[in-house]
Structures are given as structure tokens and as C-alpha cells.
Design a protein around this motif. Sequence first.
Motif, mmCIF file in Angstrom:
data_model
loop_
_atom_site.group_PDB
_atom_site.id
_atom_site.type_symbol
_atom_site.label_atom_id
_atom_site.label_comp_id
_atom_site.label_asym_id
_atom_site.label_seq_id
_atom_site.Cartn_x
_atom_site.Cartn_y
_atom_site.Cartn_z
ATOM 1 N N LEU A 152 0.833 -1.202 0.000
ATOM 2 C CA LEU A 152 0.000 0.000 0.000
ATOM 3 C C LEU A 152 0.873 1.258 0.000
ATOM 4 N N ARG A 153 1.947 1.263 0.789
ATOM 5 C CA ARG A 153 2.867 2.415 0.796
ATOM 6 C C ARG A 153 3.486 2.634 -0.580
ATOM 7 N N LEU A 154 3.891 1.544 -1.239
ATOM 8 C CA LEU A 154 4.464 1.647 -2.582
ATOM 9 C C LEU A 154 3.471 2.340 -3.508
ATOM 10 N N GLN A 155 2.212 1.900 -3.503
ATOM 11 C CA GLN A 155 1.215 2.492 -4.384
ATOM 12 C C GLN A 155 0.958 3.963 -4.039
ATOM 13 N N GLU A 156 0.848 4.261 -2.760
ATOM 14 C CA GLU A 156 0.576 5.649 -2.355
ATOM 15 C C GLU A 156 1.710 6.582 -2.765
ATOM 16 N N LYS A 157 2.962 6.136 -2.648
ATOM 17 C CA LYS A 157 4.105 6.965 -3.057
ATOM 18 C C LYS A 157 4.062 7.290 -4.543
ATOM 19 N N LEU A 158 3.486 6.385 -5.349
ATOM 20 C CA LEU A 158 3.405 6.607 -6.794
ATOM 21 C C LEU A 158 2.176 7.413 -7.207
ATOM 22 N N GLY A 159 1.267 7.688 -6.257
ATOM 23 C CA GLY A 159 0.100 8.508 -6.571
ATOM 24 C C GLY A 159 -1.229 7.779 -6.541
ATOM 25 N N PHE A 160 -1.231 6.471 -6.247
ATOM 26 C CA PHE A 160 -2.490 5.738 -6.123
ATOM 27 C C PHE A 160 -3.232 6.235 -4.882
ATOM 28 N N ARG A 161 -4.552 6.254 -4.966
ATOM 29 C CA ARG A 161 -5.387 6.648 -3.842
ATOM 30 C C ARG A 161 -6.397 5.543 -3.558
ATOM 31 N N MET A 162 -6.722 5.385 -2.272
ATOM 32 C CA MET A 162 -7.705 4.369 -1.875
ATOM 33 C C MET A 162 -9.093 4.775 -2.365
ATOM 34 N N THR A 163 -9.835 3.771 -2.852
ATOM 35 C CA THR A 163 -11.194 4.027 -3.328
ATOM 36 C C THR A 163 -12.239 3.204 -2.584
ATOM 37 N N GLY A 164 -11.812 2.218 -1.835
ATOM 38 C CA GLY A 164 -12.775 1.398 -1.112
ATOM 39 C C GLY A 164 -12.117 0.212 -0.448
ATOM 40 N N CYS A 165 -12.898 -0.492 0.327
ATOM 41 C CA CYS A 165 -12.442 -1.695 1.018
ATOM 42 C C CYS A 165 -13.498 -2.776 0.846
ATOM 43 N N GLY A 166 -13.055 -3.987 0.884
ATOM 44 C CA GLY A 166 -13.971 -5.113 0.766
ATOM 45 C C GLY A 166 -13.236 -6.382 1.108
ATOM 46 N N GLU A 167 -13.754 -7.483 0.632
ATOM 47 C CA GLU A 167 -13.107 -8.773 0.805
ATOM 48 C C GLU A 167 -13.058 -9.472 -0.535
ATOM 49 N N ILE A 168 -11.943 -10.154 -0.802
ATOM 50 C CA ILE A 168 -11.847 -10.997 -1.990
ATOM 51 C C ILE A 168 -11.250 -12.339 -1.572
ATOM 52 N N TYR A 169 -11.506 -13.326 -2.402
ATOM 53 C CA TYR A 169 -11.022 -14.665 -2.106
ATOM 54 C C TYR A 169 -9.550 -14.780 -2.471
ATOM 55 N N CYS A 170 -8.768 -15.363 -1.592
ATOM 56 C CA CYS A 170 -7.347 -15.627 -1.832
ATOM 57 C C CYS A 170 -7.172 -17.137 -1.950
ATOM 58 N N PHE A 171 -6.774 -17.585 -3.147
ATOM 59 C CA PHE A 171 -6.612 -19.019 -3.387
ATOM 60 C C PHE A 171 -5.541 -19.632 -2.491
ATOM 61 N N ALA A 172 -4.422 -18.944 -2.304
ATOM 62 C CA ALA A 172 -3.340 -19.507 -1.501
ATOM 63 C C ALA A 172 -3.757 -19.687 -0.040
ATOM 64 N N ARG A 173 -4.535 -18.749 0.483
ATOM 65 C CA ARG A 173 -4.980 -18.830 1.877
ATOM 66 C C ARG A 173 -6.272 -19.636 2.020
ATOM 67 N N ASN A 174 -6.967 -19.837 0.898
ATOM 68 C CA ASN A 174 -8.225 -20.576 0.898
ATOM 69 C C ASN A 174 -9.270 -19.927 1.803
ATOM 70 N N THR A 175 -9.350 -18.587 1.709
ATOM 71 C CA THR A 175 -10.323 -17.853 2.523
ATOM 72 C C THR A 175 -10.532 -16.461 1.945
ATOM 73 N N MET A 176 -11.567 -15.793 2.428
ATOM 74 C CA MET A 176 -11.788 -14.398 2.078
ATOM 75 C C MET A 176 -10.811 -13.543 2.885
ATOM 76 N N VAL A 177 -10.277 -12.485 2.243
ATOM 77 C CA VAL A 177 -9.281 -11.626 2.879
ATOM 78 C C VAL A 177 -9.689 -10.176 2.670
ATOM 79 N N SER A 178 -9.503 -9.353 3.687
ATOM 80 C CA SER A 178 -9.790 -7.919 3.574
ATOM 81 C C SER A 178 -8.887 -7.303 2.515
ATOM 82 N N HIS A 179 -9.484 -6.480 1.655
ATOM 83 C CA HIS A 179 -8.789 -5.942 0.483
ATOM 84 C C HIS A 179 -9.049 -4.449 0.370
#
Length: 195
Positions: A152-179
Amino acid sequence: MSTTALQRPDTKSMMPGPAPVIPTARLTLRPHRLSDAPAIAESLSDFAVTRMLSRVPAPFDRQDALDWLMPVTSGTLPDWSLAITGKDDVHIGTVSIELRHGRWHLGYWLNRYYWRRGYMSEAVAAIIERFSRRMPETPVHSGVFADNPASLRLQEKLGFRMTGCGEIYCFARNTMVSHIETVLRPGALQPRKVA
């Protein structure tokens, strides 16, 4: 010629064209090759890397790498998926801008051995800068898992801005993860500071 044909948008002008080779101060970003499969499998067999990626299964092996590389190297996708290599052409990671659901999305990962050296900042800044030259009016979307503050710090330094939060499925963790969802608006790329 019909009126419909005259009004059809030119989809080719909405595409960035073939993936370029992008040299940076320490890296070369280049299109992937099938011969990258062993290095990709080695990097993505590390759960510390795959746990931060939504679409990568764990365990990950050479056949998984080949299955991913086949369409990526075919030249049929509009995406830019570039291998991050050192000056010795050793594959150490991937940075990509993919067309998904009508929007361009930034994604990236790096072999754990190369973390905390500024390589990912260098690679992401380079691909975004080149993409922005080809597609100047196009926003670039991305996102990070909430437990990945370095990304997130890398993206913010380049000019990205947060637009929202949610959950998405992570195959490696086999669960929903906050995103956390992010976007880089046209013209918002911040120049990367060279140390």
C-alpha cells in the motif's frame, strides 16, 4: 458503408499495443518466455509471496507456471505482463497491467530474496510511466490485502489513492481476505525519488 459501422468505436486505439521492453537503472522489464517457468515456480512456491496474491494457488509448481505462461506468451492478450529481471536476465518477479472487466489493473510480485531493495518501486513506476504514455487518459486500478502495508505504501508513493475496502477470495490462503482498492488517475503518477 452503414451508419452503424461509422459509429463503432475504434477498439485498437483503446489498447496499449504490444508489451515493451523497459530498461530501468537496475532492472529490465521484458515480456515473459516459456523458459521463465522454473524461476516463476520457485518464487511462487514460497507462501510468503503467494499469500499476498489473490489468484495464485498454493502449492504452486512448474506446471502451474507453464499453464499461466501459455496465454501470456501467446500474443493474443491485450495485457502487459512483464518479467522483472536483473541485468543478468534472471527472472525475479512480475509486474503487469491487465484488462479485467473493462478496467486496467496493476498487479505485481517479487521473489522474497529481492524484497526491501526498492526493486518493486522501480519496476512499478517504470511500467506505469510507459503505460501512461501510451494510454494517457486511462486510470489504472489496483489493490492490496489489508495485511500488506508495504504494498500500500508503494502504491501511495506513486500517486495511487484508496477508493474502497472489501473482501476478496485468496486461493493460496483458501479464505476471504480484507482488500483495499486503489486507483491511479490520469496525470497523478508521482515521480519516483532516486536515493
